[in-house]
Enzyme design. Structure first.
Site, PDB file in Angstrom:
ATOM      1  N   HIS A 225      -5.528 -16.865  27.944  1.00  0.00           N
ATOM      2  CA  HIS A 225      -6.217 -17.081  26.664  1.00  0.00           C
ATOM      3  C   HIS A 225      -6.965 -18.418  26.682  1.00  0.00           C
ATOM      4  O   HIS A 225      -8.084 -18.519  26.180  1.00  0.00           O
ATOM      5  CB  HIS A 225      -5.205 -17.112  25.517  1.00  0.00           C
TER       6      HIS A 225
ATOM      7  N   VAL B 179      -6.950 -14.438  34.743  1.00  0.00           N
ATOM      8  CA  VAL B 179      -6.153 -15.579  35.230  1.00  0.00           C
ATOM      9  C   VAL B 179      -4.809 -15.038  35.703  1.00  0.00           C
ATOM     10  O   VAL B 179      -4.175 -14.223  35.020  1.00  0.00           O
ATOM     11  CB  VAL B 179      -5.961 -16.625  34.119  1.00  0.00           C
TER      12      VAL B 179
ATOM     13  N   GLN C  54      -3.706  -1.021  16.133  1.00  0.00           N
ATOM     14  CA  GLN C  54      -3.881  -0.658  17.540  1.00  0.00           C
ATOM     15  C   GLN C  54      -2.557  -0.404  18.249  1.00  0.00           C
ATOM     16  O   GLN C  54      -2.535  -0.211  19.464  1.00  0.00           O
ATOM     17  CB  GLN C  54      -4.703  -1.721  18.272  1.00  0.00           C
TER      18      GLN C  54
ATOM     19  N   ARG D 164       2.962 -10.005  27.427  1.00  0.00           N
ATOM     20  CA  ARG D 164       4.095  -9.094  27.619  1.00  0.00           C
ATOM     21  C   ARG D 164       4.940  -9.459  28.840  1.00  0.00           C
ATOM     22  O   ARG D 164       6.036  -8.923  29.002  1.00  0.00           O
ATOM     23  CB  ARG D 164       3.616  -7.644  27.717  1.00  0.00           C
TER      24      ARG D 164
ATOM     25  N   HIS E  81      -1.266 -17.924  26.448  1.00  0.00           N
ATOM     26  CA  HIS E  81      -0.972 -18.395  27.800  1.00  0.00           C
ATOM     27  C   HIS E  81      -2.278 -18.902  28.411  1.00  0.00           C
ATOM     28  O   HIS E  81      -3.319 -18.930  27.732  1.00  0.00           O
ATOM     29  CB  HIS E  81      -0.332 -17.277  28.636  1.00  0.00           C
TER      30      HIS E  81
HETATM   31  P1  AMP Z   1      -4.401 -10.367  23.775  1.00  0.00           P
HETATM   32  O1  AMP Z   1      -3.835 -11.534  23.042  1.00  0.00           O
HETATM   33  O2  AMP Z   1      -3.496  -9.797  24.809  1.00  0.00           O
HETATM   34  O3  AMP Z   1      -4.998  -9.335  22.841  1.00  0.00           O
HETATM   35  O4  AMP Z   1      -5.631 -10.933  24.593  1.00  0.00           O
HETATM   36  C1  AMP Z   1      -6.657 -11.661  23.955  1.00  0.00           C
HETATM   37  C2  AMP Z   1      -7.774 -11.874  24.946  1.00  0.00           C
HETATM   38  O5  AMP Z   1      -7.285 -12.603  26.061  1.00  0.00           O
HETATM   39  C3  AMP Z   1      -8.355 -10.563  25.484  1.00  0.00           C
HETATM   40  O6  AMP Z   1      -9.763 -10.680  25.574  1.00  0.00           O
HETATM   41  C4  AMP Z   1      -7.712 -10.459  26.837  1.00  0.00           C
HETATM   42  O7  AMP Z   1      -8.478  -9.722  27.763  1.00  0.00           O
HETATM   43  C5  AMP Z   1      -7.634 -11.923  27.243  1.00  0.00           C
HETATM   44  N1  AMP Z   1      -6.629 -12.111  28.289  1.00  0.00           N
HETATM   45  C6  AMP Z   1      -5.323 -11.726  28.252  1.00  0.00           C
HETATM   46  N2  AMP Z   1      -4.713 -12.017  29.425  1.00  0.00           N
HETATM   47  C7  AMP Z   1      -5.658 -12.591  30.215  1.00  0.00           C
HETATM   48  C8  AMP Z   1      -5.658 -13.107  31.558  1.00  0.00           C
HETATM   49  N3  AMP Z   1      -4.572 -13.078  32.316  1.00  0.00           N
HETATM   50  N4  AMP Z   1      -6.817 -13.609  32.028  1.00  0.00           N
HETATM   51  C9  AMP Z   1      -7.939 -13.625  31.259  1.00  0.00           C
HETATM   52  N5  AMP Z   1      -7.997 -13.167  30.004  1.00  0.00           N
HETATM   53  C10 AMP Z   1      -6.882 -12.650  29.484  1.00  0.00           C
END
Ligand code: AMP
Length: 280
Positions: free
Chosen positions: A36, A176, A60, A187, A33
């Site tokens: 990312h 964001v 995890q 999610r 999204h």
């Molecule tokens: P994930 O795919 O959920 O493991 O997230 C991958 C990376 O994207 C991690 O470093 C998260 O902290 C970051 N991330 C996820 N959601 C957001 C958001 N809303 N704003 C900024 N970074 C995000």
């Protein structure tokens, strides 16, 4: 541009290095999204080439968590990353990352890893740090980029890098949000219309905490918790104010910069959020 094997991504990154290009790594679990993509844009700004990893890391996830139903949208993810000018995507299978099935050697997150998210999700941070360490070793980036959305993750990754002298820099990007304040999360797509409305309690509680910051910890916690009273479909998991330097809870006398962490359940979906405040 998409590599599924460790050897493949290593060779591709070696090519970048031969061309004397610096490399930034953005680790993700996919279902990308705009949060990312903000990390990807930061990575592009600070390095010559960007590697994005997409891996839903079984290590995890706990028993009964959403490993099996976690959204997997690889084709759309790769298309979005191509539009952002990302050179390389590393999207391995679980068997490629864990050829022996389980790991015999792993990274242990320590005390802070047992608190908050770690208390609700035992072993989560050990699994996260282990895969992040593996990704650091596979890609050997100059910089890795993480989101402040996962504040405890950022704290623990920084700590691992310091404790183990990992030879890279960590870059952190602000959370964001949707226009109404909800933090973007893979999610969020689990939420129905009711749940989506209820999920606003997280960002509302953080706004209430910020507004009460001048009145001390008790008031911050009371005001932030009250935001959950407005929404029936959401159940607060934890709400805590921590010292950003130690990630331990602050006491009532604390002043200065602090981080409010909140987690809640909307039906079967766990959501987290956080914000910095200045306690007065
Ligand atoms: P994930 O795919 O959920 O493991 O997230 C991958 C990376 O994207 C991690 O470093 C998260 O902290 C970051 N991330 C996820 N959601 C957001 C958001 N809303 N704003 C900024 N970074 C995000």
């Amino acid at each position: 541009m998409v590599h599924g094997t460790v050897d493949g991504i290593r060779d591709a990154v070696a090519g970048l290095r031969d061309a004397r290009r610096t490399v930034a790594l953005v680790p993700t679990m996919g279902a990308l999204h705009d949060g990312h993509l903000a990390l990807v844009r930061r990575a592009r700004a600070i390095a010559d080439a960007v590697v994005v990893s997409i891996f839903v890391n079984p290590l995890q996830f706990g028993a009964g968590e959403d490993l099996d139903r976690y959204p997997r949208t690889l084709d759309a993810d790769v298309a979005a990353l191509a539009r952002e000018g990302v050179e390389l995507v590393f999207a391995p299978s679980a068997a490629e990352m864990y050829p022996e099935g389980a790991v015999e050697t792993s990274v242990v997150a320590g005390h802070v890893g047992s608190l908050y998210e770690g208390a609700s999700r035992p072993g989560h941070f050990d699994g996260m740090l282990t895969v992040v360490a593996k990704l650091f070793h596979i890609v050997q980036p100059d910089t890795a980029v993480f989101g402040q959305k996962d504040a405890q993750q950022v704290f623990l990754v920084r700590r691992m890098v310091a404790d183990l002298n990992a030879p890279l820099a960590i870059e952190v990007v602000p959370t964001v949000r949707e226009a109404d304040g909800l933090a973007l999360s893979s999610r969020n797509r689990y939420l129905d219309a009711d749940g989506r409305r209820a999920a606003l309690a997280l960002s509302e509680s953080l706004a209430a905490a910020e507004a009460a910051a001048g009145e001390g910890l008790d008031e911050v916690l009371a005001e932030a918790a009250a935001a959950f009273g407005d929404h029936e479909a959401i159940e607060l998991d934890y709400l805590v104010v921590v010292d950003p330097a130690t990630f331990l809870p602050v006491d009532e006398e604390a002043t200065g910069e602090a981080t409010v962490l909140v987690a809640a359940r909307v039906g079967g979906t766990r959501l987290i959020d956080n914000a910095g405040i200045v306690l007065g």
